[in-house]
Motif scaffolding. Structure first.
Motif, short mmCIF file in Angstrom:
data_model
loop_
_atom_site.label_atom_id
_atom_site.label_comp_id
_atom_site.label_asym_id
_atom_site.label_seq_id
_atom_site.Cartn_x
_atom_site.Cartn_y
_atom_site.Cartn_z
N THR A 36 -3.98 13.20 50.97
CA THR A 36 -5.05 13.25 49.96
C THR A 36 -6.08 14.34 50.24
OG1 THR A 36 -6.31 11.57 51.19
CG2 THR A 36 -4.83 10.79 49.46
N LYS A 39 -7.49 16.22 47.40
CA LYS A 39 -7.96 15.39 46.28
C LYS A 39 -9.49 15.37 46.26
CE LYS A 39 -3.73 13.95 45.28
NZ LYS A 39 -3.05 14.26 44.00
N SER A 74 -8.50 5.53 48.04
CA SER A 74 -7.45 6.43 48.53
C SER A 74 -6.20 6.33 47.68
CB SER A 74 -7.10 6.09 49.99
OG SER A 74 -8.17 6.41 50.85
N HIS A 79 -9.87 11.49 48.40
CA HIS A 79 -9.84 11.75 49.84
C HIS A 79 -11.04 11.05 50.47
CE1 HIS A 79 -10.52 14.24 53.57
NE2 HIS A 79 -9.23 13.91 53.68
#
Length: 1183
Positions: A36, A39, A74, A79
């Motif tokens: 992630t 992200k 998440s 993130h």
């Protein structure tokens, strides 16, 4: 998928330990962060606990809440950096060292050296880190312990300096005095938060003292009441309430004239004084709340009616400014400005005498009032006549060196000797003690550096409005009120182990330099700096900018309050502004914080103050505030009382997931207290996890059954194809799963964690008791392979989605299930926590959901009627009438849902009725829960109108959805429509009965019917066989053959009944019921049981493993009549593994070639011609 064990053998704690090993092996948390990392950020602030104590249920609760929210975010493509933090400085650490080294005074620290003392503190800061990591990890929380932050790290401390410098530049820092709870045991001031941690009931003196007014014509004296005689030597003023009326009254016995509030005259001593104390209290000496003490007092008898002569009534305003004779002369140098009457609204007439004596160095209100009255100055040194050990200084010459509380008796004696003691007694009241040293707290003025919070109060209130809290009342009431009454914050402490204040001051006090970074200190001092603690920088001086003749600047000795350190966490933990500038500025305010209710006056408050002062913004956007976890008896959890089970004991017995769900599904998650019961954790295992596991196990068993039967391995059908299923229960469970996703998403996005578990519990119950129970035939393959695969695939996807939805809540159990479920799908994620959170597709069948819900209501109502009349389910009934106005529902219940109702209630027919008055009378009742608060005083009149509604009125109301009563519009949810059964006139009471829930009415025909007897008998036989299977320890998927023999004299009666209902018996058992005469001689008998007197019949059953049955004539013919060859073949095939042999026949489409028997010719065998795989197959072939 691999086979799984029975629920009773499934160890939740042991499985969780295995998952921990899996996560460690695949480095799961770090991998999730990597997946992630590109992200959008979700910034979570984790408040730092002290590492000098072990984690308790409060920590586990807060950690669970944080873990659930961050896991959810998440999985939603954010993130989420999660770093553990440690509060390393402050009183808790110093106290541990003081105990270790036997330190009792400040001088002892100075003698041993601050350097040695601080290094001792540093050495124990992380003493329990390993235990914390063990517990936190075992609970399933994903957080980074390797890259943690510590408030003692130089980077963290440097950011604190920057924060303080910014406040200085904004003009929000000043030096003054603050009356704070002071621990003479620790030699330091405590926060109000810390002062509230240990209140004890103690007995203290309670005295009234007179203060003669100078120049009063009657020689009148104001009378003040106090429980802290030790503050009297420092008296500088008397405070009254200008809005009150006072009286001047003469004691007819002594002639003394006293002035008190009119309503408090009765509290003056009578002719024969009682030993008890007055019922008032001067709260500023013992508590920040006057009413708290007043509420705990026991009123004593007042003055006799004729004891005092009222000379005059006096308005409080006329007393202001009057001078009085000081009690002592220790502060005679203040005579010009002190010893006068001042006024403030904090003085009330519901306690004490309406007169409060003020010693500004020992009372928060006293200090404030004396500053407002110009008796003392805010920015001028205050004389504090009590030293750091709680002893009188030399100014109090008669009591110098004595501990103040020990001097109370002698001070009272001195007051009496002066003729100023009006009354004396004692009282038991609640008094604060130091939560660390156990010594009584004193309220004492100490020099301090302040943040001018009062200057930004309006901004604080505005910033609070920009935040979202769960529960909201904590924000709107408790926190808002705290902000409204915010006072300037004393952020300095006269201690050793902490972040030093970055203030360097010249010897003459005219030059001040605030250091905002290590580099600035190095530049100005020329000294290399690697550590910012006192013993590393106190020696550093800065040359005066005015020239050498002005000497050097030295740092002030104070360190920061540890609340200032934790309140600076959003900046300091990432070393802002020295690093991570973009990360911080793009993601501030942070998205989420969570801690306990006590932090409304602690961490939540300091976060808000500093962020508002620095940036004009709140520090956080969303906040969950949890309540206090109490012991089962409602008391505070106490190690000494041993009134709670250790957390690890509960986890080792029931598992962390059960503990997580238990505490999240409680009032504690929305700010209310929770009484922790170990049995509650077991309840979660029993009511949530075992039913959930059994549904999963049923899926696995029947998926494996396909392979056992030689069919293609189970591969779930694509979800898009399953959405097209015409089976009503497939449609329902798919829709219910969609509803689950929508509900949990909505609640999680609103941070309402506590609503999720009840919904999940209902969903799991419906999954097991509706979908799996009603679909057993399909799931077991009795309706054909294709239909079986559709139903198994539906169950698979439901369980998979349920696991994903619940993964943030129960990270272990969902991982256990997922690791097995993923084996039938290629390309699946390595961990469920890498998966995306299910999205709501919007494909809901609300009508089906409602109809199935009503169907279950009908089934429950039908069962209730049966129980009332002692009619067990195995007794068939003729007819059930369902009464409801909805034609859609009646169409569903008599159409696609009918088979489930008929089977569950064992009835022959379901009759719809949409005439609500045919079998019931209608009655309306107001929904008081919904209407009470809304209608207030109008409730009575509205209730009367609602109850008087006619049946026509009620039907009209149900049709329109609303109606007006006494000017108030009421909707469907505001009125309860009760349907009361109306028995037909031609039917007896025991022949028909009904039950309803206010929505649907169920009418059961209870009249006996001989034609139903045979079906009832067949059900009884099946019921006994199913119970025998359980007694034999068989699994639902275990294939057995059932042999039956009537024990009745006339065996043909029972055999005929079973033959008549052969289809029902075969569908219920999954195989035909076989006569004893077909029992193979080589059959392996698993269980045998005889039953007597079952509806007048007796019978015996035998359960066996499936056994081969040979057509001896066909085999002999194939071997040209050679009996030895035929016997050898039978012996060989009986010795083969049954499952393998069955698979061979399935692969060969009913044929196999046997050529491995030594000394005889090969043979081609065909099922149904040469042999049968079961006695049942042989039996069916003959029918």
């Amino acid at each position: 998928m691999e086979e799984v064990c029975d629920g009773k053998d499934f160890s939740f704690p042991r499985q969780e330990e295995e998952i921990l090993k899996l996560w460690e092996r695949i480095d799961a948390f770090k991998t999730q962060l990597h997946l992630t990392e590109n992200k959008p950020e979700y910034v979570f602030y984790d408040g730092p606990p002290f590492a000098t104590g072990l984690p308790h249920y409060g920590h586990i609760l807060a950690g669970t809440i944080k873990d659930i929210v961050t896991r959810y975010q998440s999985m939603n493509g954010r993130h989420v950096t999660r770093r553990f933090g440690w509060d390393c400085h402050g009183v808790p650490v110093e106290h541990e060292i003081d105990k270790k080294l036997g330190i009792t005074t400040r001088d002892q620290v100075l003698q041993m050296g601050i350097d040695r003392y601080n290094e001792e503190c540093r050495s124990i800061v992380t003493m329990y880190v390993a235990e914390w990591e063990k517990v936190v990890t075992r609970v399933g929380r994903w957080i980074d312990f390797r890259n943690d932050y510590k408030t003692m790290d130089p980077n963290y401390m440097e950011s604190l300096w920057w924060v303080f410098s910014q406040l200085w530049e904004k003009g929000l820092v000043y030096r003054g005095f603050k009356v704070t709870p002071y621990s003479s045991g620790l030699k330091t001031a405590l926060s109000n938060f810390e002062a509230g941690l240990d209140y004890r009931d103690v007995s203290d003196p309670a005295i009234m003292v007179s203060f003669p007014l100078i120049g009063d014509p009657h020689g009148g004296a104001l009378v003040a009441w106090t429980t802290t005689p030790w503050t009297l030597p420092s008296n500088l003023a008397l405070c009254i309430n200008a809005n009150l009326t006072y009286v001047k009254a003469r004691d007819k016995t002594s002639g003394s004239v006293y002035i008190v509030a009119e309503s408090r005259l009765s509290q003056l001593p009578s002719k024969k004084p009682k030993g008890g104390a007055a019922d008032g209290v001067e709260s500023s000496k013992i508590s920040t709340s006057k009413s708290k003490e007043a509420a705990n007092e026991k009123p004593r008898k007042g003055a006799d009616a004729g004891q005092y002569e009222v000379l005059e009534k006096i308005q409080g305003t006329s007393l202001l400014g009057l001078k009085y004779v000081p009690l002592f002369d220790y502060f005679s140098d203040y005579s010009d400005v002190a010893f006068k009457v001042v006024g403030d609204s904090y003085v009330t007439d519901d306690s004490g005498t309406g007169v409060v004596h003020c010693a500004p160095a020992f009372g928060e209100d006293d200090y404030r009032v004396c500053i407002a009255s110009n008796i003392i100055q805010k920015d001028v040194n205050l004389v504090v006549a009590v030293d750091s050990d709680g002893c009188f200084t030399e100014r109090i010459v008669d009591f110098k060196g004595r501990y103040v509380k020990d001097a109370d008796k002698d001070i009272i004696t001195a007051v009496k000797a002066k003729g100023r003691l009006v009354s004396s007694g004692s009282m038991v009241h609640s008094y604060p003690f130091c939560w660390r040293s156990g010594t009584p707290l004193l309220y004492r003025a100490v020099p301090s550096w302040f943040i001018a919070v009062e200057n930004i109060k309006e901004k604080l209130i505005e910033c609070n409005k920009q935040t979202y809290w769960v529960p909201d009342y904590v924000k709107e009431k408790r926190f808002h009120n705290w902000l409204e009454n915010a006072r300037d914050w004393a952020v300095s402490r006269s201690r050793f182990w902490g972040t030093p204040l970055p203030i360097w001051i010249s010897e003459d006090g005219q030059e001040i330099v605030i250091i905002d970074s290590i580099s600035k200190l190095e530049k100005l001092s020329g000294v290399k700096v690697t550590d910012l603690h006192r013993h590393k920088i106190d020696h550093i001086t800065i040359p005066s900018s005015r020239g050498p003749s002005y000497g050097t600047l030295r740092r002030v000795e104070d360190v920061f309050d540890c609340w200032f350190e934790s309140g600076s966490m959003p900046y300091a933990y990432i070393h802002y502004p020295f690093e991570n500038v973009a990360l911080f500025e793009n993601n501030f305010p942070g998205h989420f914080v969570a801690e306990g209710l006590d932090q409304t006056r602690g961490w939540f408050y300091t976060l808000m103050v500093l962020s508002t002062a620095l940036f004009g913004k709140p520090a956080f956007q969303n906040l969950i505030c949890n309540g206090l976890v109490l012991a089962e008896d409602g008391k505070k959890m106490s190690k000494s009382l041993r009134n709670f089970p250790p957390p690890m004991e509960v986890i080792d017995e029931y598992g962390a997931d059960a503990l997580r769900l238990y505490i999240v599904n409680s009032p504690v998650v929305h700010g209310e207290p929770m009484r922790f019961k170990k049995e509650g954790t077991f309840g979660v295992v029993k009511d949530v996890f075992l039913p959930w596991y059994n549904a999963y196990r049923f899926l696995v068993q029947n998926a494996k059954r396909l392979e056992i039967e030689g069919l293609a391995p189970f591969v779930p059908v694509d979800i898009s194809k399953l959405q097209l299923s015409t089976n009503v229960l497939d449609q329902w469970i798919n829709s219910a799963t969609e509803s689950l996703v929508q509900f949990v998403r909505r609640e999680m996005d609103a941070y309402r964690l506590y609503t999720v578990v009840p919904y999940l519990l209902k969903f799991i119950n419906n999954l097991t008791n509706i979908y799996v129970r009603f679909n057993r035939k399909r799931l077991k393959g009795r309706t054909g392979e294709e239909d079986c695969r559709v139903s198994l695939s539906t169950l698979y996807h439901v369980l998979l989605n349920t696991c994903k939805v619940m993964a943030p809540f129960t990270p272990f159990f969902t991982e256990v299930l997922f690791q097995n479920l993923r084996k039938v799908v290629n390309g699946s994620e390595e961990s469920i926590h890498y998966c995306s959170y299910p999205t709501a597709l919007g494909k809901r069948e609300e009508r089906i959901e409602q109809s199935v819900s009503r169907m279950m209501t009908i089934i429950d109502l039908g069962r209730n009627i049966r129980e009332r009349h002692n009619k067990p389910i195995k007794t068939p009934l003729r007819e059930m009438i369902v009464v409801h106005p909805s034609t859609d529902f009646l169409e569903d219940i008599t159409g696609k849902l009918k088979e489930y109702v008929v089977e569950e209630l064992n009835i022959r027919s379901v009759v719809p009725c949409n005439d609500p008055l045919k079998y019931a009378g209608l009655r309306a009742e107001p929904n008081f829960n919904a209407l009470g608060k809304r209608l207030g005083k109008s409730m009575g009149a509205v209730a009367k109108e609602v109850k008087s509604m006619s049946q026509a009125d009620i039907l009209a109301f149900e049709g329109s959805g609303e109606s007006i009563f006494c000017g108030h519009t009421l909707k469907l949810g505001d009125i309860k429509v009760l349907r009361e059964f109306k028995r037909p006139v031609d039917v007896k009471e025991n022949e028909i009965d009904a039950a309803g829930d206010g929505d649907v009415l169920v009418v059961l025909d209870l009249r006996p019917d001989d034609s139903l007897f045979e079906l009832g008998m067949a059900r009884e036989v099946v019921n006994r066989i199913q119970k025998s299977r359980k007694k034999a320890g068989l699994e639902p998927t275990d294939v057995v053959e059932v042999f039956f023999q009537s024990l009745d004299e006339d065996k043909h009666v029972l055999e005929r009944i079973l033959n008549t209902h052969e289809q029902y018996v075969r569908e219920a058992l999954g195989s035909p019921l076989l006569p004893f005469s077909l029992l193979p001689t080589n059959a392996v008998i698993l269980f045998e049981e005889k039953f007597y007197g079952v509806l007048g019949s007796s019978f015996s059953i035998i359960l066996t493993r499936p056994s081969l049955v040979f057509n001896s004539d066909a085999v002999l013919t194939s071997f040209s009549g050679n009996k030895i060859f035929a016997e050898n073949l039978q012996t060989y095939l009986w010795s083969r593994d049954y499952s393998s042999l069955k698979s061979e026949f399935l692969v060969g489409k009913g044929k196999i070639h046997v050529s491995c028997i030594e000394g005889q010719p090969a043979i081609d065998l065909t099922l149904g011609e040469h042999l049968f795989l079961t006695a049942g197959d042989s039996f069916i072939s003959r029918c």
